[in-house]
Design an enzyme around this catalytic site. Structure first.
Site, short mmCIF file in Angstrom:
data_model
loop_
_atom_site.label_atom_id
_atom_site.label_comp_id
_atom_site.label_asym_id
_atom_site.label_seq_id
_atom_site.Cartn_x
_atom_site.Cartn_y
_atom_site.Cartn_z
N SER A 104 6.52 -5.56 -10.57
CA SER A 104 5.42 -5.09 -9.73
C SER A 104 4.06 -5.31 -10.38
O SER A 104 3.68 -6.43 -10.69
CB SER A 104 5.66 -3.62 -9.38
OG SER A 104 4.75 -3.18 -8.41
N ASP A 243 4.12 -8.06 -6.98
CA ASP A 243 5.21 -8.33 -6.03
C ASP A 243 4.80 -8.08 -4.59
O ASP A 243 5.63 -8.15 -3.69
CB ASP A 243 6.46 -7.53 -6.38
CG ASP A 243 6.31 -6.04 -6.14
OD1 ASP A 243 5.17 -5.54 -6.14
OD2 ASP A 243 7.34 -5.36 -5.95
N ASP A 245 3.98 -5.52 -2.77
CA ASP A 245 4.45 -4.42 -1.93
C ASP A 245 3.35 -3.38 -1.73
O ASP A 245 3.58 -2.36 -1.10
CB ASP A 245 5.72 -3.77 -2.50
CG ASP A 245 5.50 -3.08 -3.84
OD1 ASP A 245 4.42 -3.24 -4.44
OD2 ASP A 245 6.42 -2.37 -4.29
#
Length: 454
Positions: A104, A243, A245
């Site tokens: 992440s 990532d 998100d």
């Protein structure tokens, strides 16, 4: 022995905690736990594997795919894609489960392995525990034609982009948007989808080399995005993390628009269109009190959860709610996604700007952020934070003084010997005074005796 799975999969230093050997073993264990349903019907289980562009993802993905295929799982290698793309593709392909390899927003030396169940859903704790328990057991070892096959998921990115475009209520012509892709997993698909939707796109942080992910760019480093938005005269900017998100935004003057403001904008828009289930937004206790006040004035209920997007997701699933997220920029649209999706969120923000004709700055004024201060009190016994009478009395006194104009939150760290003291108030002077006083009480009351603090 400490639990291997953390709040978001297994994460650590690549080739430190997270070795190729561990990756292979985790994949073999997951094959047993997550791949049994289709296998029981005599069919070959299928799994989607994706990763972000950090260099270590190459050998970790190879180990994961070896572990899965050697256990009789057919692997669809989706290459470099955002985490929410992997989750979407698991459902779209009707795969048994999937694996995302990413750390992440962490720096490049770190990496992680996250498993998704059928439908692209995050795993509950008990399933993660079952995978961890399986690590010490003999893996499945089929032979001959029963071993799994590995194939390139050649249209993975195209499927995801088509899905994202299908969520838009209208096109984005007339908008100029700066995208900061954090040299991460969205470097290819985010610029492509915004351009395909009709926006004029300026791109920064989209040249991943395996080592520069999140390095001075992305949602944790907004400086370059702010400068680029002003320099190019853009309507606004969108920042992803490694990532993709999560999503944070910057208005046309370079002011940050955080996850709380984004959720406020989108919640009001969904309510207006009749798509906000039960007029409820789900967010964590870390969201600014200004969000709650703004929602209350709009007739929307804020449902609060513990910190972590997994808890937001759990509450959303239990209540069937349509929108939730975190101040950090994880925003979840349950009608379109099973996890936070930064590209989707950015598109929905853009749709509101294009559809209303208002600036992002104007839309963000729907909520007023209360001044907030957090102090990390280190070296204390965090286990007594909720039970110590002196701390409780100090918190009660602070809450009485603040009344409806602020709030207090004490939160023990999940990984360190510290307690986070957070205070919101009508002005920063009051927030600073009360937070400092409370931090002093926590330090005095919860101090670890010197002979034990080793």
């Amino acid at each position: 022995m400490a639990r291997l799975f953390g709040t978001d999969g297994v994460r650590g230093l690549a080739n430190g905690l997270l070795t190729a050997e561990l990756a292979l073993q985790l994949a073999q264990a997951a094959a047993v736990v997550l791949g049994h349903e289709r296998a029981a019907d005599g069919k070959r289980p299928r799994a989607v594997v994706a990763r972000d562009p950090r260099a270590s993802g190459e050998f970790i993905a190879a180990a994961v795919e070896a572990g899965l295929s050697s256990s009789g799982i057919d692997v669809y290698d989706a290459g470099v894609l955002p985490t929410p793309a992997a989750a979407y593709l698991i459902a779209d392909l009707d795969a048994d489960f999937g694996v995302m390899i990413s750390a992440s927003h962490n720096p490049a030396p770190d990496n992680g392995i996250k498993f998704f169940a059928r439908g692209g859903q995050k795993l509950p704790d008990e399933v993660e525990d079952a995978i961890e328990a399986q690590l010490g057991k003999e893996p499945s070892r089929p032979v001959g034609g029963d071993v799994g096959r590995i194939q390139r998921f050649s249209d993975a990115e195209d499927r995801y982009i088509v899905h994202l475009l299908g969520t838009l209520p209208h096109r984005l012509e007339g908008l100029k948007v700066v995208l900061d892709c954090a040299h991460g997993a969205a470097s290819g698909c985010s610029p492509q989808v915004f351009a395909s939707a009709g926006a004029e796109v300026v791109v920064i942080g989209a040249e991943p080399d395996g080592l520069n992910i999140n390095d001075g760019v992305g949602s944790t480093h907004l400086g370059q995005l702010k400068e680029a938005v002003v320099k190019h005269g853009a309507d606004f900017g969108i920042a992803h993390d490694g990532d993709a998100d999560r999503c944070l935004a910057v208005d046309h003057e370079g002011n940050e628009v955080d996850g709380d403001q984004i959720m406020a904008i989108l919640a009001l828009a969904l309510k207006k269109s009749g798509k906000l289930k039960d007029d409820v937004l789900v967010a964590t206790v870390m969201s600014n009190l200004g969000l709650k006040i703004a929602l209350r004035e709009a007739g929307i209920t804020l449902r609060e959860t513990a910190v972590g997007d997994r808890y937001v997701l759990e509450a959303m699933r239990e209540g069937g709610f349509s929108l939730g997220g975190e101040q950090s920029g994880h925003v979840i649209f349950s009608d379109y996604a099973t996890t936070g999706d930064g590209v989707l969120t950015g598109l929905q923000i853009a749709a509101q700007v294009a559809g209303t004709g208002r600036t992002l700055q104007d839309l963000a004024r729907v909520m007023t952020k209360l001044p907030q201060l957090m102090i990390n009190v280190k070296g204390v016994d965090k286990s007594r934070a909720a039970t110590d009478e002196g701390v409780a009395a100090a918190v009660a006194a602070a809450e009485h003084e603040l009344g409806d104009t602020g709030r207090v939150l004490l939160r023990p760290s999940g990984t360190e010997a510290l307690v986070r003291v957070m205070v919101e108030a009508a002005d920063m002077e009051t927030a600073t005074r009360i937070c400092t006083e409370l931090a002093g009480v926590v330090e005095d009351r919860l101090a670890i005796p010197r002979e034990l603090a080793v």
